[in-house]
Motif scaffolding. Structure first.
Motif, PDB file in Angstrom:
ATOM      1  N   ASN A 171       3.288   7.608   7.813  1.00  0.00           N
ATOM      2  CA  ASN A 171       2.453   8.128   6.725  1.00  0.00           C
ATOM      3  C   ASN A 171       2.935   7.585   5.393  1.00  0.00           C
ATOM      4  OD1 ASN A 171       0.937   9.639   8.496  1.00  0.00           O
ATOM      5  ND2 ASN A 171       1.962  11.572   8.051  1.00  0.00           N
ATOM      6  N   VAL A 172       1.995   7.054   4.612  1.00  0.00           N
ATOM      7  CA  VAL A 172       2.290   6.548   3.273  1.00  0.00           C
ATOM      8  C   VAL A 172       1.458   7.353   2.285  1.00  0.00           C
ATOM      9  CG1 VAL A 172       2.176   4.559   1.729  1.00  0.00           C
ATOM     10  CG2 VAL A 172       2.802   4.235   4.135  1.00  0.00           C
ATOM     11  N   LYS A 173       2.127   8.004   1.344  1.00  0.00           N
ATOM     12  CA  LYS A 173       1.434   8.870   0.385  1.00  0.00           C
ATOM     13  C   LYS A 173       1.218   8.127  -0.926  1.00  0.00           C
ATOM     14  CE  LYS A 173       1.544  13.626  -1.372  1.00  0.00           C
ATOM     15  NZ  LYS A 173       2.290  14.899  -1.321  1.00  0.00           N
ATOM     16  N   ILE A 174      -0.043   7.999  -1.331  1.00  0.00           N
ATOM     17  CA  ILE A 174      -0.422   7.359  -2.588  1.00  0.00           C
ATOM     18  C   ILE A 174      -1.407   8.304  -3.283  1.00  0.00           C
ATOM     19  CG2 ILE A 174      -1.368   5.297  -3.690  1.00  0.00           C
ATOM     20  CD1 ILE A 174      -0.746   3.738  -1.164  1.00  0.00           C
ATOM     21  N   PRO A 175      -0.958   9.099  -4.237  1.00  0.00           N
ATOM     22  CA  PRO A 175      -1.832  10.115  -4.840  1.00  0.00           C
ATOM     23  C   PRO A 175      -3.048   9.554  -5.584  1.00  0.00           C
ATOM     24  CG  PRO A 175       0.483  10.650  -5.215  1.00  0.00           C
ATOM     25  CD  PRO A 175       0.456   9.264  -4.649  1.00  0.00           C
ATOM     26  N   GLU A 176      -2.927   8.386  -6.207  1.00  0.00           N
ATOM     27  CA  GLU A 176      -4.032   7.864  -7.016  1.00  0.00           C
ATOM     28  C   GLU A 176      -5.100   7.259  -6.102  1.00  0.00           C
ATOM     29  OE1 GLU A 176      -6.747   6.262  -9.239  1.00  0.00           O
ATOM     30  OE2 GLU A 176      -5.476   4.699  -8.360  1.00  0.00           O
ATOM     31  N   ALA A 177      -6.312   7.776  -6.193  1.00  0.00           N
ATOM     32  CA  ALA A 177      -7.361   7.431  -5.228  1.00  0.00           C
ATOM     33  C   ALA A 177      -7.732   5.956  -5.255  1.00  0.00           C
ATOM     34  CB  ALA A 177      -8.600   8.292  -5.486  1.00  0.00           C
ATOM     35  N   GLY A 178      -7.847   5.370  -6.450  1.00  0.00           N
ATOM     36  CA  GLY A 178      -8.240   3.968  -6.534  1.00  0.00           C
ATOM     37  C   GLY A 178      -7.222   3.046  -5.915  1.00  0.00           C
ATOM     38  N   GLU A 179      -5.940   3.290  -6.195  1.00  0.00           N
ATOM     39  CA  GLU A 179      -4.882   2.457  -5.619  1.00  0.00           C
ATOM     40  C   GLU A 179      -4.792   2.673  -4.113  1.00  0.00           C
ATOM     41  OE1 GLU A 179      -1.558  -0.206  -5.394  1.00  0.00           O
ATOM     42  OE2 GLU A 179      -3.397   0.014  -6.568  1.00  0.00           O
ATOM     43  N   ARG A 180      -4.967   3.900  -3.686  1.00  0.00           N
ATOM     44  CA  ARG A 180      -4.935   4.187  -2.246  1.00  0.00           C
ATOM     45  C   ARG A 180      -6.049   3.426  -1.530  1.00  0.00           C
ATOM     46  NH1 ARG A 180      -5.146   9.168  -2.759  1.00  0.00           N
ATOM     47  NH2 ARG A 180      -7.312   9.638  -2.199  1.00  0.00           N
ATOM     48  N   ALA A 181      -7.234   3.379  -2.111  1.00  0.00           N
ATOM     49  CA  ALA A 181      -8.352   2.662  -1.501  1.00  0.00           C
ATOM     50  C   ALA A 181      -8.077   1.159  -1.455  1.00  0.00           C
ATOM     51  CB  ALA A 181      -9.634   2.944  -2.275  1.00  0.00           C
ATOM     52  N   ARG A 182      -7.466   0.619  -2.519  1.00  0.00           N
ATOM     53  CA  ARG A 182      -7.149  -0.810  -2.539  1.00  0.00           C
ATOM     54  C   ARG A 182      -6.152  -1.162  -1.438  1.00  0.00           C
ATOM     55  NH1 ARG A 182      -3.553  -4.574  -4.312  1.00  0.00           N
ATOM     56  NH2 ARG A 182      -2.021  -2.950  -4.796  1.00  0.00           N
ATOM     57  N   VAL A 183      -5.100  -0.358  -1.310  1.00  0.00           N
ATOM     58  CA  VAL A 183      -4.084  -0.600  -0.277  1.00  0.00           C
ATOM     59  C   VAL A 183      -4.696  -0.457   1.111  1.00  0.00           C
ATOM     60  CG1 VAL A 183      -1.934   0.277   0.719  1.00  0.00           C
ATOM     61  CG2 VAL A 183      -2.164   0.045  -1.770  1.00  0.00           C
TER      62      VAL A 183
END
Length: 488
Positions: A337-349
């Motif tokens: 599990n990788v946690k990325i709170p910011e939605a835009g960056e999470r979608a890019r990754v």
């Protein structure tokens, strides 16, 4: 029936397919006694693949609600993102003392009248109260070392930690068991598979000390070791249904693993039976079972690829130029599990991970990704394939044009292929104060366990729970004619 205390023992994925033949051979005396002296059921999990996973089925069992209501999707997702109360929440709100040890969906631990030690896949060592952090630190370290994603502690570090662990309940007898295991491995290195079963003995020591100290009205205790053995060694135990039979060497090295895991369950159940008082009902459950993993697609078995370690996961994130990563948490192999709170960056990754490709195989996809709240769950694709297999990350800002060898990032080093997988039929045993002897209840589901636990404790069952309290376990049902007459 007067309100009782309840102690729930969660034996992940145990199945009657293994238990019943062992009972017939006299190898499960405590299970045999529980079944003879108590009430038995085989609840069906309501989930279907791809959601037939323990991080979903246990939450269903504890909430009495389906996945569509509680929202559990990934292992140890933040408890606050699960939209339904668990059994321990209801108990605490009713003014009862609680103790939770290892149950799925207990992270982050919130203040309760008692204690909470989350499961070993939790993203931090947090516990309630905080003085139990050394227990969780050991559990998380043990799990990571076993999954080969962290290095073992040095003897000096272990000795320093040991002082705290003895104060928290670790018994000399368990230390002697650990020492015997290490000696046995020197003579026969393949016996390292037994290390997995040291963890439940260690945790039982801690739990027993906590239980005696807090005397909780409701407590839970969870172990995954038997499920691990079935996933890895079912063919070694019984290859009668497999398309490729186990070799003589495989049987010699691992053939005892599955039954050994169940014998450990039985030994620990004996300790629980001695621990509880005359006002306590012991509930033993699995939220589903297992079965042989047999598929025409992998007739010789399936050895999954995993990330080598946490630095390897970080390497991939660096290739992608990932920003704002707050947690990297390994769960059950091969998932991370990788946690990325910011939605835009999470979608890019997420999109870059889904674009990753393997060259040198018929299946080009490299990494499966699912998104739950602010968590990306990464699962490497494929098996132990050609040595010249290379991975590419199209569009990633820091990717090398020549790609990456599998060994740069991934590993495929399991001693056996996948040999067991999930089956919806679980197990439920009730034993102790006021429970009827020799009763078997049919037509039950995982939704029935939570209301049964609350009813035993005299706590009103909320209307949001979709199952029913299995009152047949302590009440003689009225004859059908009488029940019909009352209804009319």
């Amino acid at each position: 029936m007067a309100a009782r205390k309840v102690l729930l023992i969660e034996l992940n994925e145990i199945t009657l397919r293994v238990i019943e033949p062992m009972i017939k051979r006299g190898k499960m005396p405590n299970f045999s006694r529980l079944r003879a002296e108590g009430t038995f059921a085989a609840p069906e999990a309501i989930e279907k693949p791809p959601h037939l996973d323990p991080w979903v089925t246990w939450v269903t069992l504890h909430t009495g609600q389906p996945r569509s209501a509680h929202g559990a999707t990934v292992l140890e997702q933040d408890s606050d993102s699960i939209k339904a109360k668990r059994t321990w929440h209801y108990a605490a709100e009713a003014g009862r003392t609680v103790g939770v040890f290892g149950s799925i969906s207990a992270f982050p631990p919130k203040p309760v009248p008692g204690f909470i030690v989350p499961g070993p896949f939790a993203p931090s060592d947090d516990t309630y109260p905080a003085y139990l952090r050394p227990v969780q630190a050991l559990n998380r370290r043990y799990t990571k070392v076993h999954a080969k994603i962290a290095a073992a502690q040095s003897p000096l570090d272990m000795a320093r930690q040991g002082i705290d662990l003895f104060r928290l309940g670790l018994r000399p007898a368990t230390c002697a068991r650990i020492a015997r295991q290490l000696v046995a491995e020197r003579r026969k290195p393949h016996l390292a598979w037994k290390r997995v079963s040291l963890q439940p003995f260690i945790n039982m020591d801690f739990f027993e000390a906590l239980y005696r100290r807090y005397q909780p009205d409701y407590a839970t205790w969870h172990t995954n070791h038997a499920a691990h053995y079935m996933h890895h060694y079912w063919r070694s135990y019984d290859d009668s249904e497999f398309l490729t039979r186990a070799s003589a060497e495989e049987k010699a090295q691992y053939g005892a693993a599955v039954e050994y895991g169940y014998e450990v369950c039985d030994e620990i159940l004996g300790r629980f039976m001695r621990l509880v008082d005359e006002n306590t009902v012991l509930v033993v459950a699995s939220s589903m079972g297992q079965q042989p993993y047999v598929t025409d697609k992998f007739p010789k078995g399936r050895i999954a690829v995993r990330f080598k370690d946490i630095p390897a996961v970080q390497t991939v994130l660096d290739i992608l130029g990932a920003r704002g990563v707050t947690e990297i948490v390994p769960t059950m192999v091969p998932q991370v599990n990788v946690k990325i709170p910011e939605a835009g960056e999470r979608a890019r990754v997420r999109d870059l991970l889904l674009a990753a490709r393997r060259e040198g195989t018929a299946s080009p996809g490299a990494i499966f990704v699912t998104e739950t709240e602010d968590i990306l769950t990464l699962s490497p694709a494929g098996l132990a394939e050609p040595a010249d297999l290379r991975y590419f990350f199209p569009g990633a800002p820091n990717a090398r044009a020549e790609g990456y060898a599998m060994g740069d990032i991934f590993a495929a080093d399991a001693p056996t292929p996948k040999e067991g997988y999930h089956h919806p039929t679980g197990l439920l045993l009730l034993h102790g104060a006021g429970i009827r002897r020799g009763v078997e209840i049919s037509d039950t589901t995982s939704l029935d366990v939570a209301p049964t636990i609350l009813a035993l404790m005299g706590i009103p069952v909320p209307s949001v729970m979709k199952g029913r309290a299995l009152t047949e376990a302590w009440q003689v049902p009225a004859p059908a004619s009488v029940a019909t007459a009352k209804a009319s």
